[in-house]
Scaffold this active site. Structure first.
Site, PDB file in Angstrom:
ATOM      1  N   ALA A 240     -31.832   2.841  -1.303  1.00 12.42           N
ATOM      2  CA  ALA A 240     -31.848   1.420  -0.900  1.00 12.42           C
ATOM      3  C   ALA A 240     -30.685   1.168   0.045  1.00 12.42           C
ATOM      4  O   ALA A 240     -29.745   0.436  -0.273  1.00 12.42           O
ATOM      5  CB  ALA A 240     -31.762   0.530  -2.137  1.00 12.42           C
TER       6      ALA A 240
ATOM      7  N   GLY B   8     -30.893  -0.038   3.226  1.00 12.60           N
ATOM      8  CA  GLY B   8     -31.239  -0.933   4.321  1.00 12.60           C
ATOM      9  C   GLY B   8     -32.676  -0.757   4.782  1.00 12.60           C
ATOM     10  O   GLY B   8     -33.400   0.114   4.288  1.00 12.60           O
ATOM     11  N   ARG B   9     -33.087  -1.605   5.708  1.00 14.17           N
ATOM     12  CA  ARG B   9     -34.434  -1.534   6.268  1.00 14.17           C
ATOM     13  C   ARG B   9     -34.323  -1.498   7.788  1.00 14.17           C
ATOM     14  O   ARG B   9     -33.342  -1.986   8.342  1.00 14.17           O
ATOM     15  CB  ARG B   9     -35.275  -2.750   5.818  1.00 14.17           C
ATOM     16  CG  ARG B   9     -35.543  -2.753   4.316  1.00 14.17           C
ATOM     17  CD  ARG B   9     -36.404  -3.945   3.910  1.00 14.17           C
ATOM     18  NE  ARG B   9     -37.733  -3.902   4.469  1.00 14.17           N
ATOM     19  CZ  ARG B   9     -38.764  -3.228   3.945  1.00 14.17           C
ATOM     20  NH1 ARG B   9     -38.605  -2.549   2.832  1.00 14.17           N
ATOM     21  NH2 ARG B   9     -39.952  -3.260   4.517  1.00 14.17           N
TER      22      ARG B   9
ATOM     23  N   GLY C 228     -27.012   2.830  -2.663  1.00 14.93           N
ATOM     24  CA  GLY C 228     -26.909   1.566  -1.928  1.00 14.93           C
ATOM     25  C   GLY C 228     -26.716   0.388  -2.870  1.00 14.93           C
ATOM     26  O   GLY C 228     -27.591   0.078  -3.679  1.00 14.93           O
TER      27      GLY C 228
ATOM     28  N   LEU D  81     -52.630  -9.080   3.797  1.00 14.90           N
ATOM     29  CA  LEU D  81     -52.076 -10.426   3.965  1.00 14.90           C
ATOM     30  C   LEU D  81     -50.840 -10.581   3.082  1.00 14.90           C
ATOM     31  O   LEU D  81     -50.832 -10.153   1.930  1.00 14.90           O
ATOM     32  CB  LEU D  81     -53.101 -11.476   3.538  1.00 14.90           C
ATOM     33  CG  LEU D  81     -54.225 -11.818   4.509  1.00 14.90           C
ATOM     34  CD1 LEU D  81     -55.175 -12.834   3.869  1.00 14.90           C
ATOM     35  CD2 LEU D  81     -53.661 -12.376   5.818  1.00 14.90           C
TER      36      LEU D  81
ATOM     37  N   CYS E 167     -43.192  -8.965   1.872  1.00 15.49           N
ATOM     38  CA  CYS E 167     -42.755  -9.965   0.884  1.00 15.49           C
ATOM     39  C   CYS E 167     -43.708 -10.048  -0.310  1.00 15.49           C
ATOM     40  O   CYS E 167     -43.296  -9.908  -1.456  1.00 15.49           O
ATOM     41  CB  CYS E 167     -42.649 -11.321   1.571  1.00 15.49           C
ATOM     42  SG  CYS E 167     -42.518 -12.707   0.442  1.00 15.49           S
TER      43      CYS E 167
ATOM     44  N   HIS F  58     -26.608 -35.342 -16.145  1.00 13.97           N
ATOM     45  CA  HIS F  58     -26.010 -34.599 -17.259  1.00 13.97           C
ATOM     46  C   HIS F  58     -27.044 -34.477 -18.366  1.00 13.97           C
ATOM     47  O   HIS F  58     -27.764 -35.428 -18.627  1.00 13.97           O
ATOM     48  CB  HIS F  58     -24.789 -35.357 -17.787  1.00 13.97           C
ATOM     49  CG  HIS F  58     -24.176 -34.712 -18.992  1.00 13.97           C
ATOM     50  ND1 HIS F  58     -23.378 -33.604 -18.896  1.00 13.97           N
ATOM     51  CD2 HIS F  58     -24.273 -35.019 -20.313  1.00 13.97           C
ATOM     52  CE1 HIS F  58     -23.000 -33.259 -20.109  1.00 13.97           C
ATOM     53  NE2 HIS F  58     -23.526 -34.091 -20.989  1.00 13.97           N
TER      54      HIS F  58
ATOM     55  N   ASP G 189     -38.247  -9.657  10.559  1.00 11.36           N
ATOM     56  CA  ASP G 189     -37.485  -8.406  10.456  1.00 11.36           C
ATOM     57  C   ASP G 189     -37.519  -7.572  11.730  1.00 11.36           C
ATOM     58  O   ASP G 189     -36.588  -6.811  12.004  1.00 11.36           O
ATOM     59  CB  ASP G 189     -38.042  -7.533   9.304  1.00 11.36           C
ATOM     60  CG  ASP G 189     -37.733  -8.100   7.933  1.00 11.36           C
ATOM     61  OD1 ASP G 189     -37.234  -9.249   7.854  1.00 11.36           O
ATOM     62  OD2 ASP G 189     -37.998  -7.409   6.928  1.00 11.36           O
TER      63      ASP G 189
HETATM   64  P1  NAD Z   1     -28.637  -4.007   2.473  1.00 10.15           P
HETATM   65  O1  NAD Z   1     -28.168  -3.877   3.873  1.00 10.15           O
HETATM   66  O2  NAD Z   1     -28.558  -5.299   1.772  1.00 10.15           O
HETATM   67  O3  NAD Z   1     -27.835  -2.968   1.554  1.00 10.15           O
HETATM   68  C1  NAD Z   1     -27.767  -1.607   1.818  1.00 10.15           C
HETATM   69  C2  NAD Z   1     -26.526  -1.079   1.130  1.00 10.15           C
HETATM   70  O4  NAD Z   1     -26.520   0.317   1.232  1.00 10.15           O
HETATM   71  C3  NAD Z   1     -25.249  -1.608   1.759  1.00 10.15           C
HETATM   72  O5  NAD Z   1     -24.428  -2.115   0.743  1.00 10.15           O
HETATM   73  C4  NAD Z   1     -24.682  -0.384   2.415  1.00 10.15           C
HETATM   74  O6  NAD Z   1     -23.269  -0.387   2.455  1.00 10.15           O
HETATM   75  C5  NAD Z   1     -25.207   0.717   1.511  1.00 10.15           C
HETATM   76  N1  NAD Z   1     -25.230   2.037   2.130  1.00 10.15           N
HETATM   77  C6  NAD Z   1     -25.506   2.333   3.421  1.00 10.15           C
HETATM   78  N2  NAD Z   1     -25.384   3.667   3.604  1.00 10.15           N
HETATM   79  C7  NAD Z   1     -25.043   4.204   2.414  1.00 10.15           C
HETATM   80  C8  NAD Z   1     -24.757   5.528   1.963  1.00 10.15           C
HETATM   81  N3  NAD Z   1     -24.783   6.557   2.802  1.00 10.15           N
HETATM   82  N4  NAD Z   1     -24.433   5.716   0.649  1.00 10.15           N
HETATM   83  C9  NAD Z   1     -24.367   4.650  -0.180  1.00 10.15           C
HETATM   84  N5  NAD Z   1     -24.619   3.383   0.188  1.00 10.15           N
HETATM   85  C10 NAD Z   1     -24.945   3.166   1.474  1.00 10.15           C
HETATM   86  O7  NAD Z   1     -30.116  -3.399   2.472  1.00 10.15           O
HETATM   87  P2  NAD Z   1     -31.212  -3.367   1.312  1.00 10.15           P
HETATM   88  O8  NAD Z   1     -30.612  -3.698   0.005  1.00 10.15           O
HETATM   89  O9  NAD Z   1     -31.915  -2.060   1.476  1.00 10.15           O
HETATM   90  O10 NAD Z   1     -32.172  -4.536   1.742  1.00 10.15           O
HETATM   91  C11 NAD Z   1     -32.834  -4.491   3.011  1.00 10.15           C
HETATM   92  C12 NAD Z   1     -33.026  -5.874   3.562  1.00 10.15           C
HETATM   93  O11 NAD Z   1     -33.940  -6.589   2.766  1.00 10.15           O
HETATM   94  C13 NAD Z   1     -31.744  -6.670   3.610  1.00 10.15           C
HETATM   95  O12 NAD Z   1     -31.641  -7.315   4.841  1.00 10.15           O
HETATM   96  C14 NAD Z   1     -31.897  -7.664   2.498  1.00 10.15           C
HETATM   97  O13 NAD Z   1     -31.236  -8.885   2.779  1.00 10.15           O
HETATM   98  C15 NAD Z   1     -33.402  -7.848   2.416  1.00 10.15           C
HETATM   99  N6  NAD Z   1     -33.768  -8.208   1.042  1.00 10.15           N
HETATM  100  C16 NAD Z   1     -33.484  -9.453   0.598  1.00 10.15           C
HETATM  101  C17 NAD Z   1     -33.781  -9.800  -0.705  1.00 10.15           C
HETATM  102  C18 NAD Z   1     -33.435 -11.175  -1.195  1.00 10.15           C
HETATM  103  O14 NAD Z   1     -33.155 -12.029  -0.376  1.00 10.15           O
HETATM  104  N7  NAD Z   1     -33.430 -11.419  -2.486  1.00 10.15           N
HETATM  105  C19 NAD Z   1     -34.329  -8.873  -1.563  1.00 10.15           C
HETATM  106  C20 NAD Z   1     -34.579  -7.604  -1.094  1.00 10.15           C
HETATM  107  C21 NAD Z   1     -34.291  -7.282   0.226  1.00 10.15           C
END
Ligand code: NAD
Length: 421
Positions: A230, A232-233, A146, A34, A38, A402, A272
């Site tokens: 890191a 992307g997802r 990333g 559950l 997140c 303030h 997602d």
């Molecule tokens: P992201 O898309 O935010 O960032 C991935 C980064 O990796 C990008 O800047 C991209 O340019 C880079 N990248 C891609 N290929 C690469 C390479 N070959 N070499 C180096 N850099 C490279 O993805 P994330 O940070 O993995 O997060 C995944 C998802 O989860 C996103 O949609 C994010 O918004 C979400 N998330 C949100 C929060 C929050 O809202 N606080 C926290 C964690 C995750």
């Protein structure tokens, strides 16, 4: 009426709770715990680490358990049936799980996403964000591949824990989808805190304890005790046989219309798995939209004003348009610094900045970007103003208390109103 929801992350369990509160019989099927990503391996454990001075797994697990118990309580509603198992789509009105076939008037798919990796030699030597959350020791040298939201949050956390941190970002700037002004200032703040950030860096391979990358025609190595991937997802499409029902999808996610309905009437997808903004609050809002459509009750949820926050030190947050997205619109901006704010200086949190963007012709606020302490909370005033179509001048007629950090926002709004004239 009866609905089936597949997946128990924020898109799934919050929609189930809402449906039950409206008197709808709800079957919630999930093979994972559950709370989904997140609660179990995303937002919540990361925020628990943000509040620590060293990794404390016991405290992190206690936070997760406490919140999971809260969700379990919500799911005990007499109209909700919780099914533990993998769902198999049988027809647009039926799903099989744990040996039983469930029938319903509508199905909502909310199966989330998983970490993506790079197709490079040695990628298996890097760990993903879920594994990163389970570290019990602090690596001496952390290399983050990333410079997006996840990469920068862990860079901040482990820098605070004492690691020497290097971030390698492929694009010319960090947080590529954010306002460039904000991203540049965040980069400067992170560098000032001792994080090394290399942009336009192409990672080519990983060998034991070393990340190999290029910038232009030069080759570099970064030595590391821990490597976080890191980049992307990607949506969890493989766990469902979408083709058996002809549900349109691409590797980027399930295709949906504005009501979150797929091309198969009665089958919806939220969160997602649809590949849009991968944010918990977007998933739950999309769940509400799908439910409203199923019930025939229109809503005014505004998906163009999604507040987003990055829990770095300092925090970054935004709502509405970036300056880059305003191309073609005549705009004015108002900017203010935390160092001119009494509360920020008094509490030792003077590193920060705020920018408000307004449309020149109408005076309406269309974007807000905040870097600094409590940005993730402050952004909601801006989100409300944008969503309600307020002008910068109207916003300045609202008295701000303030001494508060909200006065930074007020100062930027005032700058904006003045620029409009
Ligand atoms: P992201 O898309 O935010 O960032 C991935 C980064 O990796 C990008 O800047 C991209 O340019 C880079 N990248 C891609 N290929 C690469 C390479 N070959 N070499 C180096 N850099 C490279 O993805 P994330 O940070 O993995 O997060 C995944 C998802 O989860 C996103 O949609 C994010 O918004 C979400 N998330 C949100 C929060 C929050 O809202 N606080 C926290 C964690 C995750």
């Amino acid at each position: 009426m009866r609905i089936i929801i597949i997946g128990a992350g924020p898109g799934g369990y919050e929609t189930a709770a809402e449906a039950a509160s409206r008197g709808i019989e709800t079957i919630l099927i999930s093979e994972g715990p559950l709370g989904g990503t997140c609660l179990n391996e995303g937002c919540i454990p990361t925020k628990a680490l943000c509040a620590m001075d060293a990794p404390d797994q016991e405290r992190k697990e206690a936070v997760i358990s406490q919140l999971q118990a809260g969700i379990a309580q919500l799911m005990r509603h007499k109209l909700i049936t919780l099914v533990d198992g993998r769902a198999k789509l049988i027809s647009p009105r039926s799903v099989e799980a744990a040996g039983t076939v469930y029938e319903a008037d509508a199905i909502i798919i909310a199966t989330g996403s998983m970490s993506a990796s790079l197709p490079i030699p040695g990628a298996e030597l890097a760990i993903d964000s879920s594994a990163m959350l389970n570290l019990t020791t602090v690596p001496g040298r952390l290399c983050v591949i990333g410079g997006g939201v996840i990469g920068l949050e862990f860079a901040s956390i482990y820098r605070k824990f004492g690691s020497s941190v290097t971030v390698l970002e492929f694009c010319p700037g960090i947080l590529p989808r954010f306002d460039t002004d904000l991203a540049k200032r965040l980069k400067a703040s992170l560098v000032k805190r001792g994080i090394t950030i290399e942009t336009s860096a192409r990672v080519t391979s990983i060998t034991e304890g070393k990340v190999h990358w290029t910038k232009g025609d030069k080759e570099f190595d970064t030595e590391a005790d821990c490597i976080l991937m890191a980049v992307g997802r990607r949506p969890n499409l493989a766990s469902l046989d979408l083709d058996s029902l002809g549900i349109a999808h691409s590797p980027r996610g399930i295709a949906v219309d504005a009501n979150m309905q797929t091309n198969v009437p009665g089958v919806y997808a939220v969160g997602d798995i649809t590949g849009g903004m991968m944010l918990a609050h977007v998933a739950s809002a999309q769940g509400r939209r799908a439910l409203n459509h199923i019930c025939g009750t229109p809503d005014g949820i505004d998906f163009s004003v999604v507040p987003a926050a990055v829990f770095t030190v300092p925090e970054a947050a935004c709502a509405g348009k970036t300056e880059e997205e305003c191309e073609g619109i005549e705009i004015v901006t108002g900017k203010a610094n935390y160092r001119a704010n009494g509360k920020a200086v008094a509490s030792g949190e003077a590193d920060g900045w705020c920018k408000i963007i307004a449309e020149k012709a109408s005076g309406r606020i269309i974007g807000a970007h905040i870097l600094g302490a409590h940005a993730s909370d402050l952004i909601h005033e801006a989100a409300v103003l944008i969503a309600l179509g307020a002008t910068a001048r109207q916003a300045c007629d609202i008295i701000h208390a303030h001494p508060t950090l909200s006065e930074v926002l007020y100062a930027a709004l005032a700058g904006c109103a003045k620029a409009i004239g």
